[in-house]
Structures are given as structure tokens and as C-alpha cells.
Design a protein around this motif. Structure first.
Motif, PDB file in Angstrom:
ATOM      1  N   TYR A 290       9.684   3.484   0.765  1.00  0.00           N
ATOM      2  CA  TYR A 290       8.336   3.772   0.250  1.00  0.00           C
ATOM      3  C   TYR A 290       8.184   3.212  -1.155  1.00  0.00           C
ATOM      4  O   TYR A 290       8.995   3.490  -2.028  1.00  0.00           O
TER       5      TYR A 290
ATOM      6  N   ARG B  28      15.224  -0.363  12.339  1.00  0.00           N
ATOM      7  CA  ARG B  28      14.120  -0.528  11.370  1.00  0.00           C
ATOM      8  C   ARG B  28      14.370   0.419  10.205  1.00  0.00           C
ATOM      9  O   ARG B  28      14.645   1.609  10.418  1.00  0.00           O
TER      10      ARG B  28
ATOM     11  N   MET C  11      -5.107   7.782  -1.229  1.00  0.00           N
ATOM     12  CA  MET C  11      -4.412   7.115  -0.123  1.00  0.00           C
ATOM     13  C   MET C  11      -5.224   7.267   1.164  1.00  0.00           C
ATOM     14  O   MET C  11      -5.243   6.363   2.009  1.00  0.00           O
TER      15      MET C  11
ATOM     16  N   PHE D 293       7.984   9.957  13.551  1.00  0.00           N
ATOM     17  CA  PHE D 293       8.861   9.767  12.394  1.00  0.00           C
ATOM     18  C   PHE D 293       8.578  10.865  11.370  1.00  0.00           C
ATOM     19  O   PHE D 293       7.453  10.995  10.900  1.00  0.00           O
TER      20      PHE D 293
ATOM     21  N   ARG E 121      13.010   1.691   6.219  1.00  0.00           N
ATOM     22  CA  ARG E 121      11.762   1.794   5.436  1.00  0.00           C
ATOM     23  C   ARG E 121      12.068   2.210   4.009  1.00  0.00           C
ATOM     24  O   ARG E 121      12.923   3.058   3.772  1.00  0.00           O
TER      25      ARG E 121
ATOM     26  N   SER F 152      10.254   7.267  17.529  1.00  0.00           N
ATOM     27  CA  SER F 152      10.044   6.562  16.260  1.00  0.00           C
ATOM     28  C   SER F 152      10.166   5.052  16.418  1.00  0.00           C
ATOM     29  O   SER F 152      10.087   4.320  15.427  1.00  0.00           O
TER      30      SER F 152
ATOM     31  N   ARG G 188      19.057  -2.472  17.584  1.00  0.00           N
ATOM     32  CA  ARG G 188      17.724  -2.777  17.052  1.00  0.00           C
ATOM     33  C   ARG G 188      17.453  -1.696  16.020  1.00  0.00           C
ATOM     34  O   ARG G 188      17.568  -0.493  16.315  1.00  0.00           O
TER      35      ARG G 188
ATOM     36  N   HIS H 227      -2.094  15.792  -3.392  1.00  0.00           N
ATOM     37  CA  HIS H 227      -1.074  16.692  -2.874  1.00  0.00           C
ATOM     38  C   HIS H 227       0.110  15.841  -2.454  1.00  0.00           C
ATOM     39  O   HIS H 227      -0.074  14.798  -1.829  1.00  0.00           O
TER      40      HIS H 227
ATOM     41  N   MET I 288       0.826  -1.207   0.000  1.00  0.00           N
ATOM     42  CA  MET I 288       0.000   0.000   0.000  1.00  0.00           C
ATOM     43  C   MET I 288       0.861   1.259   0.000  1.00  0.00           C
ATOM     44  O   MET I 288       0.607   2.184  -0.750  1.00  0.00           O
ATOM     45  N   ASP I 289       1.877   1.292   0.883  1.00  0.00           N
ATOM     46  CA  ASP I 289       2.713   2.490   0.894  1.00  0.00           C
ATOM     47  C   ASP I 289       4.187   2.174   1.143  1.00  0.00           C
ATOM     48  O   ASP I 289       5.027   2.501   0.327  1.00  0.00           O
TER      49      ASP I 289
ATOM     50  N   PRO J   8       5.702   9.938   4.714  1.00  0.00           N
ATOM     51  CA  PRO J   8       4.278   9.832   5.072  1.00  0.00           C
ATOM     52  C   PRO J   8       4.016   8.711   6.079  1.00  0.00           C
ATOM     53  O   PRO J   8       4.782   7.748   6.165  1.00  0.00           O
TER      54      PRO J   8
ATOM     55  N   THR K 231      -3.089  12.080   4.218  1.00  0.00           N
ATOM     56  CA  THR K 231      -1.824  11.691   3.614  1.00  0.00           C
ATOM     57  C   THR K 231      -1.395  12.694   2.549  1.00  0.00           C
ATOM     58  O   THR K 231      -0.254  12.685   2.117  1.00  0.00           O
TER      59      THR K 231
ATOM     60  N   VAL L  76      14.226   4.396  10.042  1.00  0.00           N
ATOM     61  CA  VAL L  76      13.122   4.941  10.839  1.00  0.00           C
ATOM     62  C   VAL L  76      13.508   4.979  12.315  1.00  0.00           C
ATOM     63  O   VAL L  76      13.229   5.944  13.024  1.00  0.00           O
ATOM     64  N   PHE L  77      14.165   3.931  12.747  1.00  0.00           N
ATOM     65  CA  PHE L  77      14.507   3.843  14.175  1.00  0.00           C
ATOM     66  C   PHE L  77      15.782   3.035  14.344  1.00  0.00           C
ATOM     67  O   PHE L  77      15.962   2.014  13.669  1.00  0.00           O
TER      68      PHE L  77
ATOM     69  N   GLU M 191      15.371   4.450   4.127  1.00  0.00           N
ATOM     70  CA  GLU M 191      15.836   5.327   5.196  1.00  0.00           C
ATOM     71  C   GLU M 191      15.649   4.622   6.534  1.00  0.00           C
ATOM     72  O   GLU M 191      14.864   3.680   6.640  1.00  0.00           O
TER      73      GLU M 191
ATOM     74  N   GLU N  56      12.817  -4.854   9.844  1.00  0.00           N
ATOM     75  CA  GLU N  56      13.239  -4.638  11.228  1.00  0.00           C
ATOM     76  C   GLU N  56      14.097  -5.822  11.662  1.00  0.00           C
ATOM     77  O   GLU N  56      13.737  -6.967  11.398  1.00  0.00           O
TER      78      GLU N  56
ATOM     79  N   HIS O 209       4.862   3.317  -2.587  1.00  0.00           N
ATOM     80  CA  HIS O 209       3.888   4.293  -3.090  1.00  0.00           C
ATOM     81  C   HIS O 209       3.807   5.456  -2.116  1.00  0.00           C
ATOM     82  O   HIS O 209       3.536   5.251  -0.930  1.00  0.00           O
ATOM     83  N   LYS O 210       4.020   6.658  -2.627  1.00  0.00           N
ATOM     84  CA  LYS O 210       3.855   7.852  -1.794  1.00  0.00           C
ATOM     85  C   LYS O 210       2.589   8.591  -2.223  1.00  0.00           C
ATOM     86  O   LYS O 210       2.144   8.425  -3.367  1.00  0.00           O
ATOM     87  N   PRO O 211       2.039   9.424  -1.342  1.00  0.00           N
ATOM     88  CA  PRO O 211       0.840  10.183  -1.725  1.00  0.00           C
ATOM     89  C   PRO O 211       1.083  10.957  -3.019  1.00  0.00           C
ATOM     90  O   PRO O 211       2.126  11.594  -3.179  1.00  0.00           O
TER      91      PRO O 211
ATOM     92  N   CYS P 145      -3.208  12.781  -0.299  1.00  0.00           N
ATOM     93  CA  CYS P 145      -3.936  12.285  -1.469  1.00  0.00           C
ATOM     94  C   CYS P 145      -5.250  11.645  -1.027  1.00  0.00           C
ATOM     95  O   CYS P 145      -5.247  10.744  -0.183  1.00  0.00           O
TER      96      CYS P 145
END
Lengths: 79, 610
Positions: free
Chosen positions: A61, A57, B276, B520, A59, B487, A55, B313, A9-10, B524, B271, A45-46, A43, A15, A63-65, B273
């Protein structure tokens, strides 16, 4: 034909715990792992480094908005 | 009430595991059915003999063990079929290894997997579940702001709020702004659209564009996109509608709350969009959220005018347009509460018009936070905010009054004084405000140490203080646990869950939770991070149920201090004689606290022509 990654989805998070000695090493190692998995532009995240290692994690992406979301069409490669 | 007393046979097809069936039997007994629970470890042949003897309307089979499950259940179905019972008896199977697909394949009428509640089984028996979605619960849309008198318990604070509100309402009633004029045009556009008058709509659109600023106006005049936005294509829209309908058809909502009807659990989306957003809304609906809050871009508050069309957006916040809101509304499950925020900028009244016309359930108005913490000129936002309160009452939209200025450094007592003034203005205009204190690790407590031992006392004190002042709904937000998240998704989920459970313990009507991506800032919010916190809160609600979190004696001391502080601030505002001047002069938050009067919309307020 369905392309599996198109159904994300995104974002994909990976991890794990790395046996390493510093946060910098953890970050670099994790990003290298992501790259070798084909997850470029990842990138961190933690990350928390204590004693035996980190430890961490990361990420990436998929799909981004604002993108065209391939999962809308059931993950098919075309159309 | 059961019209015909149906007979239900319950049979555990396991050596010992019949706890689930016992729970279901109790629920069926309470619902008025005749039940017969067989002992465990009977072979299929014995169970069918009991069916023949008892002649049940339904036989519920429980199966916990996974081994040999298909063989055993197939044999049972075959024997029942051969006995001639099936035309008059439905067979249902449930348990850990059961999926609806497996049940259907084996010849059962329905199958219930792990996590099914006894209430869901009763609903199925009563025909309240769709046959093809055996665990789908028909939920009712809850009401959030009913059952409160809005009467001030603290008479002195009530008197001060009333007098300040009267002054502010009288002042605002003599003034107007481009934001109010656009809201009136937008409302008329909806009216003409309903009558099919497209020429009239176009004429009004030109009038509307003339009231927009240079950032928005090119969109209407030249068809130019604004900022990092683009119009979504027809093929994308068709694909989204197909996706949303398909996702809704498979949506089997979990339940976040365990044994209480409140607090309702809200999440924010935005988000950037609307597509989304719809996808994330389906996710949070599935994992049990009661409501969703539309989060718009920060630039939407600073510019005169809203856009139109299906617009996406690339950055945080989804543009408020009639089409985007209609798309999102269309995707919501019937029980999902929907809040469209209108609280802080130059489009406040028009956003309430859109929320009302699009049948949103809630909106949000706060002229104090908007003008001290979010950059809008106080005079402008009091004029526009008052109109928004009036419109919200007219559309029957409850709204929350949030106190985000606390995050800028304003002490809770000052923020609450502002919230109570705005809420009183809303009550006088016939509205139903909801008080929204923050559950947060604010600059005030960082400096003064009210949370040096725990996060419970000061947050609890906020609700205790507000309840000692007025009988009104309280909805901690936004989201709870602000400034306590990291995060690390486990830590973020844990702190979210604990703050949500504190809200539950304090009998709040609702609570807004974040995702585990709250802290974080690298990209997004992900769908998985929304599931993280909903899962955590579900587990917390299960753990605490109706049990309470016990604050220490410090909470009462803090509550007294907050109440006394509120009264002192209200006395100062009353003595100043002007709510708007009090905002400019820092009585409700000043530069030393970390806020200052905003500039957007300055000198745009005009006196109404008589």
C-alpha cells in the motif's frame, strides 16, 4: 517535480510465477523481491503452489484511507 | 428525429477494414441521416473528389491500420483544406490507432478511439457530445423501482404479510426512541440552516448531543475525535475538489451492459475516507458502474448519534456525516445512482433523513437482519425501522430490504419471510421497497447441498419464488457471489461476472458486485480490484447479451420449497400475534440457525406521549 510513486492511488500489486517448491518459499521469495524493489511492508495477497511452482501476487500500500494522498496534488513532492 | 437531413460521407482509409464504418452507417441510417459509404482502399485524392461531388455535412474516416497513419491522414486533411470544403464540412476520424489528441493535432474536428460505439458517433453528429470529449455519452439517471404494481400474486402469502404488517405498524406507531428524536432534530437543523438561523442550529445541536451515547457525546461536548478518525483539513478539501472536478472533466464512461437496459450495476464504497471514496467512485463511474452504495463503519450502527464534519477513518466504512455525504454527492456524475444505507443500527431514521436531505437516490432498511444478524435490539429496530420506512416514503426514496441474515445461517425461506413482512410494511406506508435476495454460497446450501452441482439453480429459485409471490423489483446482492470468492483476482472476477450474468439472465433490476479484493482481508480494497470485476462483468454481459442461462429442473423444485417455507413461517408469525415477539423468539431466525436478538439499544424504546 512529480514523484512517480505518488500517483499510485492506493496499492501496487506485483504478480508473477515463481519456480519454487513450496508455498513458504514462494511467500518468502516474493516478499524479498518486493523489498529489493523498494516496496517495503508488502504482503502476499494470493499464492497457489502446484507442481512446477507458485502463482503469487504481492501488494504494497502506497496510500491507505486516512493518509494524505499525494496524488491529490498531481504527485508533486511538495505542496 | 432529424430536423434537417444531414449528409454523411463515410470513407475507409484501409485496404479492407470497413466493418466499423458499416456499423456506424447502419446506426446513422436508422437515425434518419443520408449516408454514402465509399469502398475501401481509395487514396486520399479519390476521397476528396467524392467529398467535392457529394457535399457532405460530415465526412467520417475509418483507419484501422497503424502504419503510416499520420502521413496518410495529414495528406487527406491538407487536400480537404485546399479544396475549400472545410468551412461547411466537419471531418471526423476513428479507428484503432486514433486518439482524440492525435485527431486534433492532424486537423480533424473529432477523433474516436477503439471501443467507440456507433451510438456515440450518432450522439456526436447530433451535438449530444461535448466537442472536446468526443466519446462522452450523455447518460440519463435510470429509475430503478418503477413499473411494478407491488401486488401479491400469491394471495395467501399476501394476506399473511398484510395482517402481520398491520400489527407491526400499529405497535410501532405508539412508540418512539432516541434514534427517532435525533432524526427529528437533525431534520429541523437542516430546515434552520436553510433559513440561515445559526443560533437555532447550535441550540438544536446541544439537544442532539444530549441524546448521544458516551462514545459520540464527547465529539459534540469537547470537540474530541472518535475512534480512529480525524477531521480533514481545508487544504485537503480544496485539493480534493480540484482533483474530482478535473477527473470528472476527463471521464469517458464505459458501458457495462451490452444490449440490455438492466440490471443496473452497483458497487459498494466505504474505504473509511471520503476522499478515497470519491477517488474510487470516479474509477467505477469511468468503468461503467450505474450506482454506488455508501458503506459505513460497523461501529456507526452500535452507537447512539452520528458525527458531523469532514471526517476520515483509518478502517473500513466511511463515517456518515452531513458533510461527508455532501462531499460525495458533489463528486458524483449526474447519472450515477447513489444509495445511503440506513438498515441495521441505532441511527436508522436519521440516516434516511440525511439520505433524503442530501438527495440520495436510494436507501436501505431492514429491521430483521439488523436485529438478528447485526446486533440491534429487535424492539428498537422495529420502532426505528418503521420510522425510517415512513421517512423514505416521504422523501420519495426507494429502498432495498436485504436478507444478509442468510450469511449467518438463516435459511432463505425464513429470511425471505422477514423481507416480505418489512416490504409490506413499507408498501402500506407508501414506499417503494426493492427485494434483495443474496446470490451466495450460504451456510444453508453448504449443509444441505443445494449447490453441490451448480450455483445457478438455488439462486435462480430465489427469484422464481419471489416472483411467484409479488410483483416487485428484485435486486440480487450484496455483493453477488458472496462466499464464492477467493483472493485470486481472476477467480474472484470470474465468479462475480457469472453471478452478475445470472442476475441479468433472470431480468433483475439491478445487481451489486464486489471488487476482486472481496476475499482479501489484509488491507483496504484497491481501485484496480474494482476495475477487475467491472471489466469482467462487462465482458460477461457482452458474451451473454440477451441470451439466457438455463437452470435445471431442480430450480423449480427449490423455488416451491422456498415458497412453502415462507408461507409456513408467516403462519407462525401470524399465530404469535406480534412481529417483535416473533423476532425475539426466533421465528425468523434463531440460535440454531446462527443468529440471536441484538442488544444495542435495548430498553430505549418509550411509549409516545399522547
Amino acid at each position: 517535480m512529480k514523484e512517480p510513486i505518488n500517483l499510485v492511488m492506493d496499492a501496487i500489486d506485483v504478480e508473477t510465477f515463481l519456480a519454487c517448491t513450496s508455498e513458504e518459499e514462494a511467500r518468502n521469495t516474493m516478499l524479498e523481491i518486493m523489498k529489493r524493489m523498494g516496496l517495503n511492508e508488502a504482503e502476499i495477497v494470493f499464492v497457489e503452489t502446484i507442481g512446477p511452482g507458485a502463482r503469487v501476487r504481492a501488494r504494497c500500500y502506497v496510500h491507505k484511507p486516512g493518509d494524505e494522498y499525494r496524488w491529490l496534488r498531481g504527485g508533486r513532492k511538495h505542496g | 428525429m432529424v430536423e434537417e437531413k444531414k449528409k454523411i460521407l463515410l470513407a475507409p482509409l484501409d485496404p479492407v477494414h470497413d466493418v466499423g464504418l458499416k456499423m456506424i452507417r447502419r446506426a446513422l441510417d436508422e437515425a434518419g441521416y443520408e449516408t454514402n459509404l465509399l469502398p475501401p482502399d481509395l487514396p486520399p485524392e479519390e476521397i476528396v473528389k467524392n467529398m467535392i461531388a457529394y457535399k457532405p455535412d460530415y465526412t467520417l474516416i475509418g483507419r484501422t491500420l497503424g502504419y503510416d497513419v499520420e502521413t496518410v491522414l495529414s495528406r487527406l486533411v491538407d487536400l480537404a483544406d485546399a479544396s475549400g470544403l472545410r468551412p461547411k464540412m466537419k471531418m471526423v476520424v476513428g479507428g484503432m490507432p486514433i486518439k482524440p489528441e492525435l485527431a486534433a493535432e492532424l486537423g480533424f474536428d473529432a477523433g474516436f478511439g477503439p471501443g467507440t460505439t456507433p451510438e456515440e458517433v450518432v450522439a456526436y453528429i447530433e451535438g449530444r457530445l461535448e466537442a472536446e470529449q468526443h466519446t462522452k455519452v450523455l447518460r440519463q439517471k435510470p429509475k430503478i423501482a418503477e413499473g411494478f404494481s407491488y401486488r401479491f400474486v400469491n394471495e395467501e402469502i399476501g394476506r399473511l404479510c398484510s395482517e402481520i404488517a398491520d400489527e407491526a405498524l400499529a405497535w410501532a406507531s405508539e412508540r418512539t426512541s432516541p434514534g427517532i428524536e435525533r432524526s427529528q432534530i437533525r431534520r429541523e437543523m437542516f430546515s434552520l440552516q436553510r433559513r440561515g438561523d445559526s443560533a437555532g442550529v447550535e441550540k438544536l445541536r446541544r439537544e442532539y448531543a444530549a441524546l448521544c451515547d458516551s462514545f459520540i457525546k464527547p465529539f459534540y461536548d469537547l470537540g474530541q475525535t472518535v475512534g480512529k478518525t480525524r477531521l480533514l483539513s481545508e487544504s485537503e478539501l480544496a485539493a480534493l475538489n480540484e482533483y474530482a472536478a478535473e477527473a470528472a472533466s476527463r471521464l469517458v464512461p464505459r458501458r457495462v451492459r451490452h444490449s440490455k437496459e438492466r440490471p443496473l450495476v452497483f458497487t459498494q464504497y466505504g474505504t473509511g475516507c471520503p476522499f478515497m471514496d470519491v477517488a474510487h467512485i470516479k474509477v467505477v463511474e469511468a468503468w461503467g458502474a450505474d450506482g454506488v452504495i455508501h458503506f459505513d463503519p460497523s461501529w456507526g450502527a452500535r452507537h447512539e448519534g452520528l458525527l458531523e464534519g469532514h471526517i476520515t477513518h483509518e478502517e473500513d466504512g466511511s463515517p456518515i456525516t452531513p458533510e461527508n455525504l455532501a462531499l460525495i454527492k458533489h463528486s458524483l456524475m449526474p447519472w450515477t445512482l447513489w444509495q445511503v444505507r440506513a438498515h441495521r443500527g441505532l441511527n436508522t431514521p436519521e440516516t434516511v433523513v440525511l439520505a433524503g436531505e442530501m438527495k440520495a437516490d436510494l436507501t436501505k432498511v431492514n429491521m430483521v437482519y439488523g436485529s438478528l444478524g447485526a446486533g440491534t435490539d429487535p424492539e428498537r429496530l422495529v420502532v426505528d425501522g418503521t420510522e425510517a420506512l415512513r421517512l423514505a416514503a416521504e422523501y420519495g426514496l426507494p429502498y432495498d430490504v436485504v436478507t444478509n441474515e442468510e450469511l449467518c445461517g438463516v435459511p432463505a425461506y425464513k429470511a425471505f419471510a422477514g423481507m416480505l413482512i418489512v416490504a409490506t410494511m413499507g408498501i402500506k406506508l407508501g414506499g417503494r421497497p426493492i427485494l434483495k435476495p443474496l446470490f451466495c454460497y450460504s451456510p444453508e446450501v453448504l449443509i444441505n447441498g443445494q449447490m453441490s452441482d451448480n450455483y445457478v439453480d438455488f439462486n435462480a429459485a430465489k427469484l422464481m419464488a419471489l416472483r411467484s409471490i409479488i410483483d416487485a423489483p428484485v435486486w440480487p446482492g450484496e455483493p453477488v457471489g458472496f462466499m464464492t470468492h477467493t483472493s485470486d483476482r481472476i477467480q474472484a472476477s470470474a465468479t462475480t461476472m457469472l453471478h452478475a450474468c445470472l442476475a441479468s439472465s433472470l431480468d433483475a433490476v439491478a445487481v451489486t458486485i464486489s471488487s476482486s479484493d472481496e476475499a482479501f482481508s489484509g488491507g483496504p480494497i484497491s481501485a484496480a480490484s474494482r476495475v477487475d470485476t467491472l471489466r469482467a462483468v462487462t465482458e460477461g454481459m457482452r458474451f451473454f447479451g440477451k441470451a439466457k442461462i438455463q437452470p435445471t429442473e431442480k430450480a423449480e423444485e427449490f423455488a416451491r420449497g422456498i415458497t412453502e417455507g415462507i408461507q409456513k413461517v408467516l403462519q407462525q408469525v401470524k399465530a404469535r400475534g406480534s412481529f417483535v415477539s416473533a423476532l425475539y423468539e426466533g421465528l425468523l431466525g434463531n440460535k440454531e440457525d446462527g443468529v440471536y436478538p441484538g442488544r444495542a439499544g435495548r430498553q430505549t424504546v418509550r411509549t409516545r406521549s399522547t
